[in-house]
Design a protein around this motif. Sequence first.
Motif, PDB file in Angstrom:
ATOM      1  N   HIS A  21       0.852  -1.187   0.000  1.00 15.17           N
ATOM      2  CA  HIS A  21       0.000   0.000   0.000  1.00 15.17           C
ATOM      3  C   HIS A  21       0.893   1.244   0.000  1.00 15.17           C
ATOM      4  O   HIS A  21       1.520   1.557   1.023  1.00 15.17           O
ATOM      5  N   PRO A  22       0.963   1.958  -1.127  1.00 14.39           N
ATOM      6  CA  PRO A  22       1.868   3.114  -1.241  1.00 14.39           C
ATOM      7  C   PRO A  22       1.644   4.175  -0.167  1.00 14.39           C
ATOM      8  O   PRO A  22       2.599   4.769   0.343  1.00 14.39           O
ATOM      9  N   PHE A  23       0.391   4.414   0.219  1.00 14.97           N
ATOM     10  CA  PHE A  23       0.129   5.466   1.210  1.00 14.97           C
ATOM     11  C   PHE A  23       0.679   5.078   2.577  1.00 14.97           C
ATOM     12  O   PHE A  23       1.057   5.950   3.375  1.00 14.97           O
ATOM     13  N   ILE A  24       0.734   3.777   2.858  1.00 16.49           N
ATOM     14  CA  ILE A  24       1.311   3.327   4.132  1.00 16.49           C
ATOM     15  C   ILE A  24       2.827   3.545   4.113  1.00 16.49           C
ATOM     16  O   ILE A  24       3.417   3.993   5.105  1.00 16.49           O
ATOM     17  N   ILE A  25       3.453   3.251   2.990  1.00 13.04           N
ATOM     18  CA  ILE A  25       4.893   3.495   2.860  1.00 13.04           C
ATOM     19  C   ILE A  25       5.199   4.971   3.098  1.00 13.04           C
ATOM     20  O   ILE A  25       6.150   5.316   3.810  1.00 13.04           O
ATOM     21  N   GLU A  26       4.388   5.845   2.517  1.00 12.31           N
ATOM     22  CA  GLU A  26       4.611   7.280   2.695  1.00 12.31           C
ATOM     23  C   GLU A  26       4.456   7.671   4.157  1.00 12.31           C
ATOM     24  O   GLU A  26       5.177   8.543   4.655  1.00 12.31           O
ATOM     25  N   GLY A  27       3.506   7.054   4.848  1.00 11.92           N
ATOM     26  CA  GLY A  27       3.339   7.327   6.271  1.00 11.92           C
ATOM     27  C   GLY A  27       4.556   6.921   7.078  1.00 11.92           C
ATOM     28  O   GLY A  27       5.003   7.657   7.971  1.00 11.92           O
ATOM     29  N   TYR A  28       5.103   5.746   6.764  1.00 17.51           N
ATOM     30  CA  TYR A  28       6.314   5.290   7.452  1.00 17.51           C
ATOM     31  C   TYR A  28       7.467   6.257   7.189  1.00 17.51           C
ATOM     32  O   TYR A  28       8.205   6.643   8.108  1.00 17.51           O
ATOM     33  N   GLN A  46      12.485   1.254  -0.817  1.00 18.92           N
ATOM     34  CA  GLN A  46      11.146   0.694  -0.669  1.00 18.92           C
ATOM     35  C   GLN A  46      10.846  -0.343  -1.747  1.00 18.92           C
ATOM     36  O   GLN A  46      11.454  -0.353  -2.815  1.00 18.92           O
ATOM     37  N   ALA A  47       9.920  -1.233  -1.416  1.00 17.36           N
ATOM     38  CA  ALA A  47       9.452  -2.255  -2.348  1.00 17.36           C
ATOM     39  C   ALA A  47       7.967  -2.466  -2.100  1.00 17.36           C
ATOM     40  O   ALA A  47       7.457  -2.170  -1.019  1.00 17.36           O
ATOM     41  N   LYS A  48       7.272  -3.004  -3.110  1.00 18.86           N
ATOM     42  CA  LYS A  48       5.807  -3.039  -3.042  1.00 18.86           C
ATOM     43  C   LYS A  48       5.216  -4.424  -2.860  1.00 18.86           C
ATOM     44  O   LYS A  48       4.004  -4.562  -2.678  1.00 18.86           O
ATOM     45  N   TYR A  54      12.296  -9.201  -2.625  1.00 17.15           N
ATOM     46  CA  TYR A  54      13.322 -10.223  -2.850  1.00 17.15           C
ATOM     47  C   TYR A  54      14.440  -9.669  -3.729  1.00 17.15           C
ATOM     48  O   TYR A  54      15.626  -9.868  -3.452  1.00 17.15           O
ATOM     49  N   GLU A  55      14.054  -8.990  -4.793  1.00 18.19           N
ATOM     50  CA  GLU A  55      15.045  -8.482  -5.747  1.00 18.19           C
ATOM     51  C   GLU A  55      15.960  -7.451  -5.100  1.00 18.19           C
ATOM     52  O   GLU A  55      17.168  -7.419  -5.365  1.00 18.19           O
ATOM     53  N   VAL A  56      15.412  -6.609  -4.228  1.00 20.66           N
ATOM     54  CA  VAL A  56      16.244  -5.629  -3.529  1.00 20.66           C
ATOM     55  C   VAL A  56      17.227  -6.330  -2.589  1.00 20.66           C
ATOM     56  O   VAL A  56      18.426  -6.033  -2.580  1.00 20.66           O
ATOM     57  N   ILE A  57      16.723  -7.280  -1.810  1.00 19.99           N
ATOM     58  CA  ILE A  57      17.580  -7.975  -0.833  1.00 19.99           C
ATOM     59  C   ILE A  57      18.708  -8.735  -1.523  1.00 19.99           C
ATOM     60  O   ILE A  57      19.855  -8.732  -1.070  1.00 19.99           O
ATOM     61  N   MET A  58      18.386  -9.381  -2.644  1.00 18.64           N
ATOM     62  CA  MET A  58      19.363 -10.240  -3.313  1.00 18.64           C
ATOM     63  C   MET A  58      20.251  -9.497  -4.306  1.00 18.64           C
ATOM     64  O   MET A  58      21.197 -10.070  -4.843  1.00 18.64           O
ATOM     65  N   ASP A  71       5.586  -5.583   5.894  1.00 16.86           N
ATOM     66  CA  ASP A  71       4.204  -6.021   6.049  1.00 16.86           C
ATOM     67  C   ASP A  71       4.195  -7.538   5.884  1.00 16.86           C
ATOM     68  O   ASP A  71       4.945  -8.088   5.072  1.00 16.86           O
ATOM     69  N   ILE A  72       3.374  -8.227   6.634  1.00 21.68           N
ATOM     70  CA  ILE A  72       3.365  -9.682   6.539  1.00 21.68           C
ATOM     71  C   ILE A  72       2.557 -10.162   5.338  1.00 21.68           C
ATOM     72  O   ILE A  72       2.989 -11.056   4.603  1.00 21.68           O
ATOM     73  N   SER A  73       1.399  -9.570   5.093  1.00 25.28           N
ATOM     74  CA  SER A  73       0.517 -10.037   4.013  1.00 25.28           C
ATOM     75  C   SER A  73       0.740  -9.196   2.758  1.00 25.28           C
ATOM     76  O   SER A  73       0.366  -8.017   2.720  1.00 25.28           O
ATOM     77  N   MET A  74       1.376  -9.816   1.756  1.00 25.49           N
ATOM     78  CA  MET A  74       1.651  -9.134   0.493  1.00 25.49           C
ATOM     79  C   MET A  74       1.555 -10.122  -0.655  1.00 25.49           C
ATOM     80  O   MET A  74       1.614 -11.341  -0.436  1.00 25.49           O
ATOM     81  N   PRO A  75       1.416  -9.642  -1.895  1.00 23.89           N
ATOM     82  CA  PRO A  75       1.444 -10.549  -3.047  1.00 23.89           C
ATOM     83  C   PRO A  75       2.719 -11.387  -3.055  1.00 23.89           C
ATOM     84  O   PRO A  75       3.819 -10.878  -2.853  1.00 23.89           O
ATOM     85  N   ALA A  76       2.553 -12.684  -3.262  1.00 25.13           N
ATOM     86  CA  ALA A  76       3.666 -13.639  -3.154  1.00 25.13           C
ATOM     87  C   ALA A  76       4.572 -13.602  -4.378  1.00 25.13           C
ATOM     88  O   ALA A  76       4.218 -13.085  -5.440  1.00 25.13           O
TER      89      ALA A  76
END
Length: 230
Positions: A21-28, A46-48, A54-58, A71-76
């Motif tokens: 959720h982009p608006f949540i990222i902006e809040g953080y 940031q990642a969505k 995964y791509e950022v970490i690796m 966030d725990i619940s995200m598109p897999a």
Amino acid sequence: MTTDKPPVEIIKNNIFIVDDHPFIIEGYKNAITRYNPKEYEFLITQAKDCKSGYEVIMDPVTTSFDIAFLDISMPAYEEMEIYSGEDLAKLIMEHMPNCKIILLTMYTELLKIKTIIRTINPRGLIIKNDLTFDELLFAFDKVMKKKTYYSQSVVEMLEKSPKDSIEIDQIDEQILFHLSKGTKTDEMPHYIPISLKATIRRIENLKELLKVTDGTDDDLVHEARNKGLL
């Protein structure tokens, strides 16, 4: 005669935020950048979703993060078996062991919360319904000071739970039931509405929970019966 004070050295911190959720990222980001700006500079990546996270970490050029908000619940990202923020957390723990992890979730089931603490042991765990701007700053301050922060709902759930209790959910109960009837693991998806990979992962987690990590499925069933789970 007055002497000028030496300039305060700004401490740089690398922050990683993953949320769909982009608006949540902006809040953080808004909260983080307001934290002691005279002392700290925050470089935020940031990642969505699980794939972009995964791509950022690796990515070999990525600098290790100091703090990660996940966030725990995200598109897999099924191709790499990254199904949630928990899986990204485990990836960070493997590749960036000094990174402090803050997990945010809508889950309010005690079993889920206990599983997160047991498998990830995050530096911060926040139920999103508890989250306000001030709460986020308070949690961030705790983690920056190398302390652990659980939001109020997490604390209340843990306080009400018997220390030695073992809770499993309905899917785990079905897995144990079918194992006790001799159903093979690769046949489980015919009876339980989850994938084979998810089934295998749950069996591994159950073995860890019941302390039969190196045991067979029969050992797992035996121990589940001893604990009154079957």
